[in-house]
Design a protein around this motif. Structure first.
Motif, PDB file in Angstrom:
ATOM      1  N   LEU A 108       0.952  -1.284  -0.054  1.00  0.00           N
ATOM      2  CA  LEU A 108      -0.172   0.138   0.048  1.00  0.00           C
ATOM      3  C   LEU A 108       0.902   1.050   0.247  1.00  0.00           C
ATOM      4  CD1 LEU A 108      -2.656  -1.447   2.520  1.00  0.00           C
ATOM      5  CD2 LEU A 108      -2.966  -1.151   0.448  1.00  0.00           C
ATOM      6  N   SER A 109       0.083   2.050  -1.062  1.00  0.00           N
ATOM      7  CA  SER A 109       1.395   3.634  -1.088  1.00  0.00           C
ATOM      8  C   SER A 109       1.339   4.552   0.757  1.00  0.00           C
ATOM      9  CB  SER A 109       0.938   4.176  -2.055  1.00  0.00           C
ATOM     10  OG  SER A 109       1.151   3.708  -3.129  1.00  0.00           O
ATOM     11  N   LEU A 110       1.564   5.189   1.361  1.00  0.00           N
ATOM     12  CA  LEU A 110       2.009   5.266   1.843  1.00  0.00           C
ATOM     13  C   LEU A 110       3.265   6.157   2.372  1.00  0.00           C
ATOM     14  CD1 LEU A 110      -0.091   6.538   4.919  1.00  0.00           C
ATOM     15  CD2 LEU A 110       1.014   4.742   6.431  1.00  0.00           C
ATOM     16  N   ASP A 111       2.923   8.067   2.133  1.00  0.00           N
ATOM     17  CA  ASP A 111       4.200   8.528   2.731  1.00  0.00           C
ATOM     18  C   ASP A 111       4.259   9.582   3.553  1.00  0.00           C
ATOM     19  OD1 ASP A 111       4.804   7.535  -0.806  1.00  0.00           O
ATOM     20  OD2 ASP A 111       2.670   9.231  -1.374  1.00  0.00           O
ATOM     21  N   CYS A 151       6.606   3.767  -0.071  1.00  0.00           N
ATOM     22  CA  CYS A 151       6.591   5.161   0.086  1.00  0.00           C
ATOM     23  C   CYS A 151       7.627   5.901  -0.082  1.00  0.00           C
ATOM     24  CB  CYS A 151       7.293   5.715   2.368  1.00  0.00           C
ATOM     25  SG  CYS A 151       7.961   7.679   1.919  1.00  0.00           S
ATOM     26  N   VAL A 152       7.391   7.429  -0.978  1.00  0.00           N
ATOM     27  CA  VAL A 152       8.140   7.826  -2.209  1.00  0.00           C
ATOM     28  C   VAL A 152       8.927   8.979  -1.534  1.00  0.00           C
ATOM     29  CG1 VAL A 152       8.206   8.794  -4.385  1.00  0.00           C
ATOM     30  CG2 VAL A 152       6.575   6.712  -4.349  1.00  0.00           C
ATOM     31  N   ASP A 163       9.806   8.543  11.006  1.00  0.00           N
ATOM     32  CA  ASP A 163       8.743   8.035  12.384  1.00  0.00           C
ATOM     33  C   ASP A 163       7.795   7.669  11.638  1.00  0.00           C
ATOM     34  OD1 ASP A 163       9.162  10.061  13.837  1.00  0.00           O
ATOM     35  OD2 ASP A 163       8.114  11.855  13.031  1.00  0.00           O
ATOM     36  N   LEU A 164       7.746   7.114   9.905  1.00  0.00           N
ATOM     37  CA  LEU A 164       7.198   5.988   9.242  1.00  0.00           C
ATOM     38  C   LEU A 164       7.731   4.456   9.239  1.00  0.00           C
ATOM     39  CD1 LEU A 164       4.587   5.556   7.305  1.00  0.00           C
ATOM     40  CD2 LEU A 164       5.900   6.104   6.037  1.00  0.00           C
ATOM     41  N   ALA A 165       8.930   4.804   9.011  1.00  0.00           N
ATOM     42  CA  ALA A 165       9.507   3.622   9.453  1.00  0.00           C
ATOM     43  C   ALA A 165       9.630   3.174  10.955  1.00  0.00           C
ATOM     44  CB  ALA A 165      11.390   3.662   9.080  1.00  0.00           C
ATOM     45  N   ALA A 166       9.212   4.401  11.659  1.00  0.00           N
ATOM     46  CA  ALA A 166       9.228   3.453  12.915  1.00  0.00           C
ATOM     47  C   ALA A 166       8.022   2.901  13.677  1.00  0.00           C
ATOM     48  CB  ALA A 166       9.351   4.803  14.434  1.00  0.00           C
ATOM     49  N   ASN A 175       4.581  -5.183   7.551  1.00  0.00           N
ATOM     50  CA  ASN A 175       4.999  -6.601   7.711  1.00  0.00           C
ATOM     51  C   ASN A 175       6.570  -5.345   7.481  1.00  0.00           C
ATOM     52  OD1 ASN A 175       2.544  -8.234   6.790  1.00  0.00           O
ATOM     53  ND2 ASN A 175       3.964  -9.558   8.360  1.00  0.00           N
ATOM     54  N   SER A 176       6.033  -4.954   6.696  1.00  0.00           N
ATOM     55  CA  SER A 176       7.916  -4.538   5.810  1.00  0.00           C
ATOM     56  C   SER A 176       7.080  -2.616   4.874  1.00  0.00           C
ATOM     57  CB  SER A 176       8.132  -4.770   4.733  1.00  0.00           C
ATOM     58  OG  SER A 176       7.036  -5.124   3.430  1.00  0.00           O
ATOM     59  N   VAL A 177       8.130  -1.788   4.755  1.00  0.00           N
ATOM     60  CA  VAL A 177       8.639  -0.904   4.433  1.00  0.00           C
ATOM     61  C   VAL A 177       9.180  -1.115   3.715  1.00  0.00           C
ATOM     62  CG1 VAL A 177       9.280   0.537   5.893  1.00  0.00           C
ATOM     63  CG2 VAL A 177       8.168   1.849   4.820  1.00  0.00           C
ATOM     64  N   TYR A 178       9.291  -0.463   2.368  1.00  0.00           N
ATOM     65  CA  TYR A 178      10.504  -0.106   1.344  1.00  0.00           C
ATOM     66  C   TYR A 178      10.224   2.037   0.738  1.00  0.00           C
ATOM     67  CZ  TYR A 178       7.462  -1.434  -2.918  1.00  0.00           C
ATOM     68  OH  TYR A 178       7.221  -0.905  -4.007  1.00  0.00           O
ATOM     69  N   PHE A 179      11.161   2.316   0.278  1.00  0.00           N
ATOM     70  CA  PHE A 179      11.280   4.032  -0.214  1.00  0.00           C
ATOM     71  C   PHE A 179      11.734   3.599  -0.832  1.00  0.00           C
ATOM     72  CE2 PHE A 179      11.770   3.313   4.910  1.00  0.00           C
ATOM     73  CZ  PHE A 179      10.997   4.375   5.157  1.00  0.00           C
ATOM     74  N   MET A 180      10.991   4.387  -2.292  1.00  0.00           N
ATOM     75  CA  MET A 180      11.580   4.355  -3.567  1.00  0.00           C
ATOM     76  C   MET A 180      11.738   6.011  -3.563  1.00  0.00           C
ATOM     77  SD  MET A 180       7.945   3.217  -5.730  1.00  0.00           S
ATOM     78  CE  MET A 180       8.790   3.544  -6.617  1.00  0.00           C
ATOM     79  N   ALA A 181      13.091   6.310  -4.535  1.00  0.00           N
ATOM     80  CA  ALA A 181      13.483   7.421  -4.468  1.00  0.00           C
ATOM     81  C   ALA A 181      12.085   7.908  -5.813  1.00  0.00           C
ATOM     82  CB  ALA A 181      15.237   7.563  -5.380  1.00  0.00           C
ATOM     83  N   ALA A 182      12.037   9.117  -5.687  1.00  0.00           N
ATOM     84  CA  ALA A 182      11.416  10.370  -6.393  1.00  0.00           C
ATOM     85  C   ALA A 182      11.941   9.754  -7.587  1.00  0.00           C
ATOM     86  CB  ALA A 182      10.788  11.414  -6.055  1.00  0.00           C
TER      87      ALA A 182
END
Length: 185
Positions: A108-111, A151-152, A163-166, A175-182
């Motif tokens: 799910l997208s959550l920025d 998260c972009v 804060d999002l990662a925490a 279960n996880s978060v991954y970050f994408m560069a814009a």
């Protein structure tokens, strides 16, 4: 294997222009039918007998009314399945169908945990509330489905990603978060 089932989206994200006309896409072209996708899934199984995951993406995959039928068909043929979604269209009814479909994972997208930041980046007021609602509903009706966050990273949310990662680390539903560069759309 990543498949784009549709090129449409209801959000107006800053990082994606799926909601705009695409000069390389012919709007008059016939979209692939569910049977076309089933034929592709069957053919893929024939040439790839081992473990494989099909990622259903878009645009927004839940704009297709038959997305979960494609997921079930894939599961019946031994594929793992994933959907990437903005969560906007996941209500209780859709969450129940997701749970019954056999879907293995959803991203799910959550920025940002700041509703104003998330809604700004997604270009749609209320997008934050909808994705948070979808997390609750998927937890309720989609037991066992792996739930991740995408998260972009932008200058607008850069100070908020820790804060999002925490939050993800502390929330047992996720279960996880991954970050994408814009990237430039």
């Amino acid at each position: 294997c990543c498949w784009v089932l549709n090129y449409s989206c209801i959000l107006r994200c800053k990082m994606c222009y799926k909601w705009k006309d695409d000069i390389f896409f012919n709007p008059g072209a016939k979209a692939a039918s569910l049977q076309d996708w089933k034929n592709c899934i069957t053919s893929l199984r024939e040439i790839s007998p081992g473990l494989l995951q099909i990622n259903f993406g878009g645009g927004e995959p839940f704009l297709r009314q038959d997305i979960l039928e494609a997921v079930s068909f894939s599961k019946d043929r031994g594929f793992k399945t994933n959907i990437a979604s903005n969560g906007y269209l996941i209500d209780a009814s859709v969450a129940k169908e997701i749970g019954r479909s056999g879907l293995d994972s959803i991203i799910l997208s959550l920025d940002s945990l700041n509703p104003a930041t998330h809604d700004y980046l997604r270009g749609t007021e209320g997008a934050f509330d909808r994705v948070m609602r979808s997390i609750d509903l998927l937890e309720q009706f989609g037991q066992g489905i792996y739930k991740g966050i995408c998260c972009v990273i932008y200058e607008k949310n850069l100070e908020e990603i820790l804060d999002l990662a925490a939050w993800v680390e502390g929330d047992e539903r996720i279960n996880s978060v991954y970050f994408m560069a814009a990237m430039q759309p």
